[in-house]
Design a protein around this motif. Structure first.
Motif, PDB file in Angstrom:
ATOM      1  N   ARG A   6       0.831  -1.210   0.000  1.00 17.07           N
ATOM      2  CA  ARG A   6       0.000   0.000   0.000  1.00 17.07           C
ATOM      3  C   ARG A   6       0.867   1.261   0.000  1.00 17.07           C
ATOM      4  O   ARG A   6       0.565   2.228  -0.698  1.00 17.07           O
ATOM      5  CB  ARG A   6      -0.945  -0.013   1.212  1.00 17.07           C
ATOM      6  N   GLN A   7       1.948   1.256   0.780  1.00 17.70           N
ATOM      7  CA  GLN A   7       2.854   2.406   0.790  1.00 17.70           C
ATOM      8  C   GLN A   7       3.413   2.655  -0.608  1.00 17.70           C
ATOM      9  O   GLN A   7       3.491   3.798  -1.060  1.00 17.70           O
ATOM     10  CB  GLN A   7       4.021   2.172   1.760  1.00 17.70           C
ATOM     11  N   LYS A   8       3.813   1.581  -1.286  1.00 18.23           N
ATOM     12  CA  LYS A   8       4.369   1.715  -2.629  1.00 18.23           C
ATOM     13  C   LYS A   8       3.314   2.228  -3.609  1.00 18.23           C
ATOM     14  O   LYS A   8       3.603   3.085  -4.445  1.00 18.23           O
ATOM     15  CB  LYS A   8       4.925   0.378  -3.113  1.00 18.23           C
ATOM     16  N   GLN A   9       2.091   1.704  -3.499  1.00 16.78           N
ATOM     17  CA  GLN A   9       1.021   2.145  -4.392  1.00 16.78           C
ATOM     18  C   GLN A   9       0.730   3.631  -4.210  1.00 16.78           C
ATOM     19  O   GLN A   9       0.645   4.384  -5.183  1.00 16.78           O
ATOM     20  CB  GLN A   9      -0.272   1.352  -4.123  1.00 16.78           C
ATOM     21  N   VAL A  10       0.580   4.045  -2.964  1.00 18.45           N
ATOM     22  CA  VAL A  10       0.290   5.450  -2.680  1.00 18.45           C
ATOM     23  C   VAL A  10       1.470   6.325  -3.111  1.00 18.45           C
ATOM     24  O   VAL A  10       1.286   7.397  -3.687  1.00 18.45           O
ATOM     25  CB  VAL A  10      -0.051   5.656  -1.188  1.00 18.45           C
ATOM     26  N   GLY A  11       2.682   5.844  -2.870  1.00 22.31           N
ATOM     27  CA  GLY A  11       3.872   6.584  -3.295  1.00 22.31           C
ATOM     28  C   GLY A  11       3.911   6.807  -4.790  1.00 22.31           C
ATOM     29  O   GLY A  11       4.252   7.894  -5.256  1.00 22.31           O
ATOM     30  N   GLN A  12       3.538   5.790  -5.558  1.00 20.83           N
ATOM     31  CA  GLN A  12       3.523   5.921  -7.016  1.00 20.83           C
ATOM     32  C   GLN A  12       2.458   6.917  -7.474  1.00 20.83           C
ATOM     33  O   GLN A  12       2.695   7.721  -8.372  1.00 20.83           O
ATOM     34  CB  GLN A  12       3.286   4.568  -7.676  1.00 20.83           C
ATOM     35  N   SER A  38      12.158  11.980  -8.322  1.00 14.24           N
ATOM     36  CA  SER A  38      12.866  10.710  -8.489  1.00 14.24           C
ATOM     37  C   SER A  38      12.225   9.590  -7.680  1.00 14.24           C
ATOM     38  O   SER A  38      12.204   8.452  -8.124  1.00 14.24           O
ATOM     39  CB  SER A  38      14.343  10.857  -8.127  1.00 14.24           C
ATOM     40  N   SER A  39      11.692   9.913  -6.502  1.00 12.69           N
ATOM     41  CA  SER A  39      10.990   8.890  -5.722  1.00 12.69           C
ATOM     42  C   SER A  39      10.152   9.539  -4.633  1.00 12.69           C
ATOM     43  O   SER A  39      10.355  10.695  -4.284  1.00 12.69           O
ATOM     44  CB  SER A  39      11.978   7.890  -5.110  1.00 12.69           C
ATOM     45  N   VAL A  40       9.207   8.748  -4.136  1.00 16.34           N
ATOM     46  CA  VAL A  40       8.365   9.178  -3.020  1.00 16.34           C
ATOM     47  C   VAL A  40       8.330   8.031  -2.017  1.00 16.34           C
ATOM     48  O   VAL A  40       8.037   6.892  -2.376  1.00 16.34           O
ATOM     49  CB  VAL A  40       6.928   9.515  -3.480  1.00 16.34           C
ATOM     50  N   LYS A  41       8.656   8.330  -0.789  1.00 22.06           N
ATOM     51  CA  LYS A  41       8.608   7.335   0.294  1.00 22.06           C
ATOM     52  C   LYS A  41       7.506   7.735   1.257  1.00 22.06           C
ATOM     53  O   LYS A  41       7.460   8.869   1.724  1.00 22.06           O
ATOM     54  CB  LYS A  41       9.944   7.271   1.051  1.00 22.06           C
ATOM     55  N   MET A  42       6.627   6.798   1.533  1.00 22.58           N
ATOM     56  CA  MET A  42       5.494   7.038   2.428  1.00 22.58           C
ATOM     57  C   MET A  42       5.785   6.449   3.803  1.00 22.58           C
ATOM     58  O   MET A  42       6.398   5.385   3.911  1.00 22.58           O
ATOM     59  CB  MET A  42       4.226   6.376   1.874  1.00 22.58           C
ATOM     60  N   THR A  43       5.320   7.134   4.850  1.00 23.88           N
ATOM     61  CA  THR A  43       5.400   6.561   6.189  1.00 23.88           C
ATOM     62  C   THR A  43       4.351   5.452   6.289  1.00 23.88           C
ATOM     63  O   THR A  43       3.386   5.440   5.511  1.00 23.88           O
ATOM     64  CB  THR A  43       5.145   7.637   7.267  1.00 23.88           C
ATOM     65  N   LEU A  46       0.781   6.436   6.184  1.00 25.66           N
ATOM     66  CA  LEU A  46       0.431   7.169   4.954  1.00 25.66           C
ATOM     67  C   LEU A  46       0.104   8.644   5.192  1.00 25.66           C
ATOM     68  O   LEU A  46      -0.510   9.289   4.353  1.00 25.66           O
ATOM     69  CB  LEU A  46      -0.744   6.501   4.219  1.00 25.66           C
ATOM     70  N   LEU A  47       0.547   9.190   6.308  1.00 21.23           N
ATOM     71  CA  LEU A  47       0.256  10.587   6.622  1.00 21.23           C
ATOM     72  C   LEU A  47       1.402  11.535   6.259  1.00 21.23           C
ATOM     73  O   LEU A  47       1.274  12.744   6.407  1.00 21.23           O
ATOM     74  CB  LEU A  47      -0.091  10.733   8.103  1.00 21.23           C
ATOM     75  N   GLU A  48       2.507  10.964   5.810  1.00 21.01           N
ATOM     76  CA  GLU A  48       3.653  11.790   5.452  1.00 21.01           C
ATOM     77  C   GLU A  48       4.305  11.226   4.197  1.00 21.01           C
ATOM     78  O   GLU A  48       4.530  10.023   4.099  1.00 21.01           O
ATOM     79  CB  GLU A  48       4.658  11.785   6.605  1.00 21.01           C
ATOM     80  N   ALA A  49       4.570  12.102   3.239  1.00 15.67           N
ATOM     81  CA  ALA A  49       5.237  11.714   1.995  1.00 15.67           C
ATOM     82  C   ALA A  49       6.573  12.432   1.907  1.00 15.67           C
ATOM     83  O   ALA A  49       6.619  13.661   2.004  1.00 15.67           O
ATOM     84  CB  ALA A  49       4.368  12.052   0.797  1.00 15.67           C
ATOM     85  N   ARG A  50       7.626  11.662   1.756  1.00 14.97           N
ATOM     86  CA  ARG A  50       8.955  12.240   1.559  1.00 14.97           C
ATOM     87  C   ARG A  50       9.237  12.209   0.070  1.00 14.97           C
ATOM     88  O   ARG A  50       9.401  11.138  -0.517  1.00 14.97           O
ATOM     89  CB  ARG A  50       9.986  11.446   2.340  1.00 14.97           C
ATOM     90  N   ILE A  51       9.299  13.389  -0.520  1.00 14.95           N
ATOM     91  CA  ILE A  51       9.418  13.516  -1.968  1.00 14.95           C
ATOM     92  C   ILE A  51      10.856  13.918  -2.301  1.00 14.95           C
ATOM     93  O   ILE A  51      11.341  14.947  -1.836  1.00 14.95           O
ATOM     94  CB  ILE A  51       8.416  14.557  -2.500  1.00 14.95           C
ATOM     95  N   ARG A  89      -6.879  10.945   4.046  1.00 16.13           N
ATOM     96  CA  ARG A  89      -6.214  12.204   4.397  1.00 16.13           C
ATOM     97  C   ARG A  89      -5.078  12.470   3.439  1.00 16.13           C
ATOM     98  O   ARG A  89      -4.364  11.555   3.046  1.00 16.13           O
ATOM     99  CB  ARG A  89      -5.680  12.134   5.828  1.00 16.13           C
ATOM    100  N   VAL A  90      -4.900  13.723   3.100  1.00 15.97           N
ATOM    101  CA  VAL A  90      -3.793  14.110   2.231  1.00 15.97           C
ATOM    102  C   VAL A  90      -2.535  14.137   3.092  1.00 15.97           C
ATOM    103  O   VAL A  90      -2.505  14.781   4.144  1.00 15.97           O
ATOM    104  CB  VAL A  90      -4.040  15.500   1.608  1.00 15.97           C
ATOM    105  N   PRO A  91      -1.492  13.433   2.676  1.00 16.69           N
ATOM    106  CA  PRO A  91      -0.283  13.391   3.505  1.00 16.69           C
ATOM    107  C   PRO A  91       0.432  14.744   3.555  1.00 16.69           C
ATOM    108  O   PRO A  91       0.316  15.556   2.637  1.00 16.69           O
ATOM    109  CB  PRO A  91       0.587  12.338   2.805  1.00 16.69           C
ATOM    110  N   GLU A  92       1.144  14.951   4.640  1.00 18.75           N
ATOM    111  CA  GLU A  92       2.035  16.104   4.740  1.00 18.75           C
ATOM    112  C   GLU A  92       3.180  15.858   3.763  1.00 18.75           C
ATOM    113  O   GLU A  92       3.652  14.722   3.623  1.00 18.75           O
ATOM    114  CB  GLU A  92       2.595  16.250   6.161  1.00 18.75           C
ATOM    115  N   LEU A  93       3.631  16.903   3.099  1.00 20.29           N
ATOM    116  CA  LEU A  93       4.679  16.756   2.094  1.00 20.29           C
ATOM    117  C   LEU A  93       6.007  17.294   2.614  1.00 20.29           C
ATOM    118  O   LEU A  93       6.065  18.394   3.156  1.00 20.29           O
ATOM    119  CB  LEU A  93       4.294  17.503   0.812  1.00 20.29           C
TER     120      LEU A  93
END
Length: 126
Positions: A6-12, A38-43, A46-51, A89-93
């Motif tokens: 799920r983290q990978k799906q949401v990250g994509q 280049s990539s997105v890593k989700m916590t 799923l409340l935080e996205a590291r872009i 919820r929209v993750p914090e970016l």
């Protein structure tokens, strides 16, 4: 720790949407350079996205990252409009510079220098 499916799906999903948002805001090709996600890593929650942003041919990457951070709330709002049906919820970016490309170019330059020195020595021995 390994990312869940799920983290990978949401990250994509977020990676594609953020790329499109940055393109629409004019950040993808700027000052003769390019910016890409280049990539997105989700916590796990799923409340935080590291872009991670890759910047090619940008003179001041940190300054450019600052300009993107200034518009972070605008980017998050646009992302929220796009993923409202997929996420509760929209993750914090959080935006980070991905300097992998820079390291690749440095390594290529070093390898080329080593090869040139090796070629020079071989010429001198003949």
């Amino acid at each position: 720790m390994q990312e869940s499916k799920r983290q990978k799906q949401v990250g994509q999903i977020i990676q594609q949407d953020i790329s499109d948002i940055l393109q629409r805001m004019g950040f993808n090709v700027i000052e003769g350079g390019m910016i890409s996600v280049s990539s997105v890593k989700m916590t796990p929650d799923l409340l935080e996205a590291r872009i991670y942003l890759s910047m090619f041919n940008i003179k001041e990457p940190k300054e450019m990252l600052g300009r993107i951070l200034e518009r972070g709330s605008e980017i998050r709002k646009e992302l929220g409009n796009r993923v409202a049906k997929q996420l509760r919820r929209v993750p914090e970016l959080q935006f980070f510079l991905d300097d992998t490309l820079e390291h690749v170019f440095k390594m290529e330059a070093i390898f080329k220098q080593i090869q040139d020195e090796r070629d020079q020595r071989e010429k001198g021995q003949q």
